[in-house]
Design a protein around this motif. Structure first.
Motif, PDB file in Angstrom:
ATOM      1  N   GLU A  15       0.904  -1.067  -0.647  1.00 42.74           N
ATOM      2  CA  GLU A  15       0.111  -0.427   0.207  1.00 42.74           C
ATOM      3  C   GLU A  15       0.593   2.254   0.078  1.00 42.74           C
ATOM      4  OE1 GLU A  15      -2.392   0.401   2.866  1.00 42.74           O
ATOM      5  OE2 GLU A  15      -3.793  -2.129   2.207  1.00 42.74           O
ATOM      6  N   ARG A  16       2.343   1.758   0.849  1.00 48.78           N
ATOM      7  CA  ARG A  16       2.906   2.455   0.705  1.00 48.78           C
ATOM      8  C   ARG A  16       3.623   2.425  -0.272  1.00 48.78           C
ATOM      9  NH1 ARG A  16       8.527   0.980   3.890  1.00 48.78           N
ATOM     10  NH2 ARG A  16       7.762  -0.159   1.255  1.00 48.78           N
ATOM     11  N   ASP A  17       3.674   1.825  -0.980  1.00 53.67           N
ATOM     12  CA  ASP A  17       4.747   1.846  -2.352  1.00 53.67           C
ATOM     13  C   ASP A  17       3.672   2.300  -3.390  1.00 53.67           C
ATOM     14  OD1 ASP A  17       6.177   0.454  -1.111  1.00 53.67           O
ATOM     15  OD2 ASP A  17       6.617  -1.631  -2.527  1.00 53.67           O
ATOM     16  N   ALA A  18       2.567   1.760  -3.713  1.00 50.07           N
ATOM     17  CA  ALA A  18       1.627   1.972  -4.403  1.00 50.07           C
ATOM     18  C   ALA A  18       1.329   4.076  -4.349  1.00 50.07           C
ATOM     19  CB  ALA A  18       0.822   1.640  -4.906  1.00 50.07           C
ATOM     20  N   ALA A  19       0.722   4.127  -3.060  1.00 51.01           N
ATOM     21  CA  ALA A  19       0.639   5.179  -2.737  1.00 51.01           C
ATOM     22  C   ALA A  19       1.951   5.980  -3.624  1.00 51.01           C
ATOM     23  CB  ALA A  19       0.661   5.396  -1.548  1.00 51.01           C
ATOM     24  N   LYS A  41       7.137  14.641 -13.487  1.00 52.16           N
ATOM     25  CA  LYS A  41       7.384  13.737 -11.947  1.00 52.16           C
ATOM     26  C   LYS A  41       6.788  14.336 -10.689  1.00 52.16           C
ATOM     27  CE  LYS A  41       8.802  10.084 -13.660  1.00 52.16           C
ATOM     28  NZ  LYS A  41       7.268   9.241 -14.078  1.00 52.16           N
ATOM     29  N   ASP A  42       6.227  14.445  -9.490  1.00 54.60           N
ATOM     30  CA  ASP A  42       5.648  15.422  -8.544  1.00 54.60           C
ATOM     31  C   ASP A  42       6.990  15.463  -7.815  1.00 54.60           C
ATOM     32  OD1 ASP A  42       3.859  16.663  -5.952  1.00 54.60           O
ATOM     33  OD2 ASP A  42       4.941  14.989  -5.033  1.00 54.60           O
ATOM     34  N   HIS A  43       7.341  17.536  -7.769  1.00 56.62           N
ATOM     35  CA  HIS A  43       8.835  17.485  -7.305  1.00 56.62           C
ATOM     36  C   HIS A  43       9.285  17.055  -5.607  1.00 56.62           C
ATOM     37  CE1 HIS A  43       9.522  21.066 -10.630  1.00 56.62           C
ATOM     38  NE2 HIS A  43       8.709  20.075 -10.841  1.00 56.62           N
ATOM     39  N   ALA A  44       8.178  17.471  -4.570  1.00 56.54           N
ATOM     40  CA  ALA A  44       8.192  16.969  -3.177  1.00 56.54           C
ATOM     41  C   ALA A  44       8.089  15.562  -3.389  1.00 56.54           C
ATOM     42  CB  ALA A  44       7.418  17.402  -2.202  1.00 56.54           C
ATOM     43  N   ALA A  45       7.831  14.700  -4.109  1.00 53.96           N
ATOM     44  CA  ALA A  45       7.739  13.018  -3.729  1.00 53.96           C
ATOM     45  C   ALA A  45       9.344  13.017  -3.967  1.00 53.96           C
ATOM     46  CB  ALA A  45       6.652  12.629  -4.723  1.00 53.96           C
ATOM     47  N   GLN A  46       9.860  13.692  -5.236  1.00 53.30           N
ATOM     48  CA  GLN A  46      11.114  13.303  -6.478  1.00 53.30           C
ATOM     49  C   GLN A  46      12.406  13.307  -5.575  1.00 53.30           C
ATOM     50  OE1 GLN A  46      11.846  12.458  -9.143  1.00 53.30           O
ATOM     51  NE2 GLN A  46      13.770  13.158  -9.919  1.00 53.30           N
ATOM     52  N   LYS A  47      12.323  14.557  -4.502  1.00 57.36           N
ATOM     53  CA  LYS A  47      13.441  15.033  -3.415  1.00 57.36           C
ATOM     54  C   LYS A  47      12.844  13.826  -2.836  1.00 57.36           C
ATOM     55  CE  LYS A  47      15.032  18.472  -0.069  1.00 57.36           C
ATOM     56  NZ  LYS A  47      14.476  17.051   1.057  1.00 57.36           N
ATOM     57  N   GLU A  48      11.518  13.104  -2.075  1.00 59.49           N
ATOM     58  CA  GLU A  48      12.180  12.374  -1.463  1.00 59.49           C
ATOM     59  C   GLU A  48      12.491  10.886  -2.718  1.00 59.49           C
ATOM     60  OE1 GLU A  48       9.006   9.034   1.441  1.00 59.49           O
ATOM     61  OE2 GLU A  48       8.216  11.390   0.791  1.00 59.49           O
ATOM     62  N   ALA A  49      12.631  10.384  -3.144  1.00 54.30           N
ATOM     63  CA  ALA A  49      13.623   9.511  -3.393  1.00 54.30           C
ATOM     64  C   ALA A  49      14.403   9.796  -4.375  1.00 54.30           C
ATOM     65  CB  ALA A  49      12.509   9.424  -5.059  1.00 54.30           C
ATOM     66  N   VAL A  50      15.198  11.209  -4.302  1.00 49.84           N
ATOM     67  CA  VAL A  50      16.680  11.445  -4.485  1.00 49.84           C
ATOM     68  C   VAL A  50      17.219  11.312  -2.395  1.00 49.84           C
ATOM     69  CG1 VAL A  50      17.900  13.199  -4.607  1.00 49.84           C
ATOM     70  CG2 VAL A  50      15.942  13.083  -6.512  1.00 49.84           C
ATOM     71  N   ASP A  51      16.706  11.124  -1.981  1.00 46.93           N
ATOM     72  CA  ASP A  51      16.925  11.567  -0.449  1.00 46.93           C
ATOM     73  C   ASP A  51      17.241  10.327  -0.279  1.00 46.93           C
ATOM     74  OD1 ASP A  51      17.112  14.267  -0.232  1.00 46.93           O
ATOM     75  OD2 ASP A  51      15.904  14.891   1.063  1.00 46.93           O
ATOM     76  N   GLU A  52      16.459   8.996   0.101  1.00 48.76           N
ATOM     77  CA  GLU A  52      15.898   7.685   0.380  1.00 48.76           C
ATOM     78  C   GLU A  52      17.214   7.259  -0.866  1.00 48.76           C
ATOM     79  OE1 GLU A  52      14.752   5.540   2.611  1.00 48.76           O
ATOM     80  OE2 GLU A  52      14.430   7.626   3.243  1.00 48.76           O
ATOM     81  N   ASN A 161       9.573  -5.538  -7.897  1.00 48.76           N
ATOM     82  CA  ASN A 161       9.228  -5.031  -7.006  1.00 48.76           C
ATOM     83  C   ASN A 161       9.106  -3.035  -6.923  1.00 48.76           C
ATOM     84  OD1 ASN A 161      11.653  -3.198  -7.167  1.00 48.76           O
ATOM     85  ND2 ASN A 161      12.100  -3.904  -4.687  1.00 48.76           N
ATOM     86  N   ASN A 162       8.683  -2.658  -8.478  1.00 47.87           N
ATOM     87  CA  ASN A 162       8.750  -0.905  -8.276  1.00 47.87           C
ATOM     88  C   ASN A 162       6.965  -0.851  -9.567  1.00 47.87           C
ATOM     89  OD1 ASN A 162       9.205   1.382 -10.688  1.00 47.87           O
ATOM     90  ND2 ASN A 162      10.395   1.407  -8.801  1.00 47.87           N
ATOM     91  N   ASP A 163       6.565  -0.477  -8.258  1.00 41.70           N
ATOM     92  CA  ASP A 163       4.940   0.122  -9.095  1.00 41.70           C
ATOM     93  C   ASP A 163       4.773   0.824 -10.300  1.00 41.70           C
ATOM     94  OD1 ASP A 163       2.791  -0.758  -7.123  1.00 41.70           O
ATOM     95  OD2 ASP A 163       4.843  -0.541  -5.859  1.00 41.70           O
ATOM     96  N   TYR A 164       5.594   1.530 -10.308  1.00 44.46           N
ATOM     97  CA  TYR A 164       5.601   1.958 -12.140  1.00 44.46           C
ATOM     98  C   TYR A 164       5.878   1.594 -12.953  1.00 44.46           C
ATOM     99  CZ  TYR A 164       7.165   6.224 -14.849  1.00 44.46           C
ATOM    100  OH  TYR A 164       6.915   6.488 -16.336  1.00 44.46           O
ATOM    101  N   GLN A 165       7.531   1.059 -12.864  1.00 44.94           N
ATOM    102  CA  GLN A 165       7.743  -0.251 -13.994  1.00 44.94           C
ATOM    103  C   GLN A 165       6.601  -1.626 -14.970  1.00 44.94           C
ATOM    104  OE1 GLN A 165      11.461  -2.348 -13.302  1.00 44.94           O
ATOM    105  NE2 GLN A 165      12.164   0.075 -14.191  1.00 44.94           N
ATOM    106  N   ILE A 166       5.833  -1.554 -13.154  1.00 41.30           N
ATOM    107  CA  ILE A 166       4.798  -2.457 -13.925  1.00 41.30           C
ATOM    108  C   ILE A 166       3.748  -1.930 -14.680  1.00 41.30           C
ATOM    109  CG2 ILE A 166       2.958  -3.891 -12.625  1.00 41.30           C
ATOM    110  CD1 ILE A 166       4.883  -4.265  -9.806  1.00 41.30           C
ATOM    111  N   GLU A 167       3.433  -0.848 -14.308  1.00 41.03           N
ATOM    112  CA  GLU A 167       2.545   0.300 -15.399  1.00 41.03           C
ATOM    113  C   GLU A 167       2.693  -0.064 -16.532  1.00 41.03           C
ATOM    114  OE1 GLU A 167      -0.393   3.814 -14.048  1.00 41.03           O
ATOM    115  OE2 GLU A 167       1.768   3.977 -13.709  1.00 41.03           O
TER     116      GLU A 167
END
Length: 381
Positions: A15-19, A41-52, A161-167
């Motif tokens: 659920e977290r990954d899909a969201a 892409k959403d800028h805030a979510a992109q920053k979170e992915a980059v930081d992680e 394990n990546n929802d975007y690639q599955i889509e």
């Protein structure tokens, strides 16, 4: 060499990954690919992915790398890989295509034809037959799966394990009218969502390198194979010439790992031992990068115009020259500055450029192979 049962596997949260996929990618998975999708892409979510993702690499140079640093990457192998492909998938499709792998090249052979031949060769060595039930471990956006379905007539389940690639993979399968032979599953390949003895065959093309343990992933593959089933893999591995006490060798290895989302790259003997420990009888093992090809597997990354065989190769090679990369770096920087591209796009592109340099250096110095071929068979019941 840790087994699957000895590893601390990451807890899945679909659920977290899909969201997060919805937050970061929005509807870009349904629309145009590559550069256009990257800008949406959403800028805030992109920053979170980059930081992680980059928390595992920033200020962690090869000269000061410790086992604790590498263990931290292994412990978060699934998150590391998922965020890597959240950041890199559109760049891959823009610059490489929909089959995210290297291959051998023959003289005057077009790039996509060479990639397809590489996929066909794996299917041939595995003896894939019509209507077999086959698992593609780490399927990306489904380029190899679609090709193998068309080549062998098998039915493929792609695990990712990546929802975007599955889509995106699902979209492409429907576009090519292959969705009756090809489906996709969300899951962690270290803890697959399938019963024992589910598949006639399993293959992986440059994907199991993302596992925290080769013995762990090969054991899980062995579990889901039917008795007598076959497993074929092109594996990324460090070769015999690699010396971990050599600072330049370590720098090359870490550059490949950082730029390609790899938590723990191993040597060839480790992979061979892992296949045996998992229960496979090896039928084929060969570093296909050692074949005496006139054009090396890394030529598209080299930026060396001597490898150009036709005018169609010029765009591929010129963008990998120092001038070409410099232009891309500055262009993406401007797009970030005017907030057209999300923050972190330039950093991701620079990391992929570092990987390219390291891959070419590893290939030229015979330190690394992206295509160590192994075919193993599970014992009959």
């Amino acid at each position: 060499m840790a087994t699957r049962t000895q590893l601390q596997l990451e807890k899945e949260d679909r659920e977290r990954d899909a969201a997060f996929k919805t937050a970061l990618h929005g509807k870009t998975g349904e629309g145009r690919k590559g550069f256009v999708a990257m800008m949406g892409k959403d800028h805030a979510a992109q920053k979170e992915a980059v930081d992680e993702y980059f928390k595992h690499w920033d200020n962690k140079a090869s000269a000061t790398e410790t086992e604790d640093t590498r263990k931290a990457r292994r412990d978060e192998y699934a998150t590391l890989t998922r965020h890597y492909y959240n950041l890199a998938t559109d760049l891959y499709e823009y610059g490489w295509g929909q089959s995210f792998h290297f291959c051998r090249f023959s003289k005057n052979e077009p790039f996509q034809q060479a990639q397809a031949r590489h996929e066909h060769y794996l299917a041939l060595k595995m003896n894939l037959q019509e209507n077999m039930k086959v698992l593609d471990v780490g399927c990306g956006v489904g380029g190899p799966a679609r090709e193998i379905v068309k080549f062998s007539g098998v039915n493929v389940v792609g695990l990712n394990n990546n929802d975007y690639q599955i889509e995106r993979a699902t979209k492409y399968a429907k576009q090519e009218k292959l969705d009756h032979k090809l489906t996709f599953t969300k899951g962690d390949f270290m803890q697959m969502p399938y019963p024992d003895n589910s598949f006639d065959a399993v293959y992986a093309i440059e994907a199991t390198v993302h596992a925290p343990s080769l013995e762990g992933i090969y054991t899980e593959i062995h579990r889901v194979l039917k008795p007598g089933g076959v497993f074929g893999v092109y594996e990324w591995l460090m070769k015999d010439a690699y010396d971990n006490d050599n600072p330049r060798h370590r720098e090359i290895r870490l550059g490949i790992e950082q730029g390609d989302g790899i938590s723990n790259m191993e040597r060839i003997p480790v992979a061979l031992a892992a296949m045996k420990a998992a229960g496979f009888t090896l039928e084929v093992n060969e570093d296909t990068a050692d074949r005496p090809d006139e054009y090396p597997w890394y030529w598209p990354l080299s930026g060396e115009l001597k490898y150009m065989q036709s005018l169609w190769d010029f765009p591929t090679l010129v963008r990998m020259t120092h001038v070409g990369r410099g232009l891309v770096h500055r262009f993406v920087g401007v797009l970030e500055m005017i907030r057209f591209a999300p923050r972190g796009t330039q950093k991701t592109a620079d990391s992929l450029a570092l990987a390219a340099d390291s891959l070419v250096a590893g290939g030229k110095q015979k330190l690394f192979t992206p295509m160590y071929l192994m075919v193993g068979r599970k014992a009959k019941a």
